[in-house]
Write a protein that holds these residues in place. Structure first.
Motif, mmCIF file in Angstrom:
data_model
loop_
_atom_site.group_PDB
_atom_site.id
_atom_site.type_symbol
_atom_site.label_atom_id
_atom_site.label_comp_id
_atom_site.label_asym_id
_atom_site.label_seq_id
_atom_site.Cartn_x
_atom_site.Cartn_y
_atom_site.Cartn_z
ATOM 1 N N PRO A 39 -2.005 -2.192 -6.762
ATOM 2 C CA PRO A 39 -2.460 -1.031 -5.999
ATOM 3 C C PRO A 39 -3.092 0.013 -6.914
ATOM 4 C CG PRO A 39 -0.072 -0.987 -6.249
ATOM 5 C CD PRO A 39 -0.543 -2.308 -6.767
ATOM 6 N N THR A 84 3.780 0.501 5.834
ATOM 7 C CA THR A 84 2.986 0.083 4.685
ATOM 8 C C THR A 84 2.389 -1.287 5.002
ATOM 9 O OG1 THR A 84 3.036 -0.304 2.285
ATOM 10 C CG2 THR A 84 4.952 -1.041 3.538
ATOM 11 N N THR A 109 0.840 -1.179 0.000
ATOM 12 C CA THR A 109 0.000 0.000 0.000
ATOM 13 C C THR A 109 0.889 1.247 0.000
ATOM 14 O OG1 THR A 109 -0.092 0.054 2.421
ATOM 15 C CG2 THR A 109 -1.825 -1.179 1.269
ATOM 16 N N LEU A 145 -0.117 -6.205 0.215
ATOM 17 C CA LEU A 145 -1.302 -6.473 -0.583
ATOM 18 C C LEU A 145 -1.473 -7.980 -0.795
ATOM 19 C CD1 LEU A 145 -0.851 -3.702 -3.300
ATOM 20 C CD2 LEU A 145 -2.493 -3.687 -1.406
#
Length: 336
Positions: free
Chosen positions: A276, A267, A232, A270
């Motif tokens: 993203p 962060t 992210t 994912l």
């Protein structure tokens, strides 16, 4: 079953405990209680036996009539006064790491860069006996000092802690299963070099938080996270702590404060195959763009943005490096 070390946080003072003494001017002294020993200053001395068996929060008077307040050191006090080889992560940053990385009881956490063990103790308190903390440290002498400090604080080796001497990239795959780690905390010179192996170890949604000293490191790791496409959008910040003077009507900020110690950047991992969302704003030029000469400013030396791996040393980023002699002395003092 009581939490590891909890029995040392309550009850009367006992032999072998660390006690923090505060004099009338607010000066702090930390001693380890031993029968028959004395604590000396230029203003007399006091007997350890006068404290052994006394309740926490007692006062004791030395031979010159000066009083000291005796308290068990809090974790924040302990890490600032314990023997150290490497620099410690300050309590203000350790608290941010535990909270912002959401270190929870039972979590599986990987830490790289043990140093003197200050952050490790906060992480162990957070994960508890039901969690796991896998710590990796390249230097055996630093690892020995860290384990001795934690052992002295908890009273025993913490059952949730595993310390491995070695490089994180080489050692991590042999210690954890892919996708089994909840949180990763990196306190090292070049955390961007570990993103691939950390990404494989983290569960989807898992948190990565890095502690770096300089803005150049901060920028480098942020751009590496973006380029990887598995994370992210990173968030970064620093915390500054300013105490206040409280005396009668003289209520004002203290003249000294805990300023910059390091940057934190976080962060989240994912899920596999997820891309993203596109950034709405184009990021600034990365290190590779400038180093390759693309649209480079001719007045900016290429050696700084495009620093090689060999140039990322503690000395290069302005860290105070302890001498080998000092580290050996501290190691002997805590390990016997």
């Amino acid at each position: 079953m009581s939490a590891t070390g909890s029995e040392l946080r309550r009850g009367p003072f006992a032999e072998g405990e660390r006690v923090q003494l505060t004099d009338s001017k607010g000066r702090l002294h930390t001693i380890t209680l031993a029968p028959g020993k004395q604590f000396h200053t230029h203003r007399g001395y006091l007997q350890h036996d006068d404290l052994i068996g006394s309740p926490d929060g007692s006062t004791v008077t030395n031979t010159a009539g000066f009083q000291y307040l005796a308290l068990r050191p809090l974790l924040a006090d302990y890490v600032m006064s314990m023997p150290r080889g490497a620099a410690v992560v300050y309590p203000k940053d350790a608290g941010q790491i535990v909270t912002m990385a959401d270190i929870f009881p039972g979590a599986v956490v990987v830490e790289a860069g043990v140093g003197s063990g200050a952050l490790s103790m906060s992480l162990l308190r957070a994960v508890g006996e039901s969690g796991r903390l896998h710590s990796f440290e390249r230097r055996e002498d630093f690892a020995d000092i860290a384990m001795a400090n934690a052992r002295a604080y908890f009273g025993t080796d913490h059952p949730a802690w595993t310390v491995t001497v070695g490089d994180l990239v080489e050692s991590l795959p042999g210690h954890v299963e892919p996708g089994s780690v909840d949180r990763v905390v990196l306190d090292m010179l070049a955390p961007w070099e570990c993103l691939d192996v950390v990404g494989q170890a983290l569960t989807p949604g898992g948190v990565l938080i890095c502690y770096v000293a300089t803005a150049t490191q901060l920028s480098k790791v942020a751009e590496a996270m973006r380029d990887a496409g598995e994370w992210t959008e990173p968030s970064a910040w620093e915390s500054l702590v300013r105490g206040w003077h409280l005396e009668g009507l003289a209520v004002r900020p203290q003249h000294r404060m805990h300023g910059h110690t390091g940057f934190l950047i976080t962060t989240r991992r994912l899920a596999p195959g997820v891309t993203p969302p596109l950034r709405k704003r184009r990021p600034g030029k990365g290190y590779d763009d400038v180093a390759s000469g693309a649209d480079a400013d001719p007045g900016v030396p290429e050696a700084l943005p495009g620093a090689s791996a060999e140039e990322w040393t503690p000395e290069a980023i302005g860290e105070r490096v302890p001498s080998d002699k000092r580290v050996r002395k501290v190691r002997r003092s805590v390990t016997g």
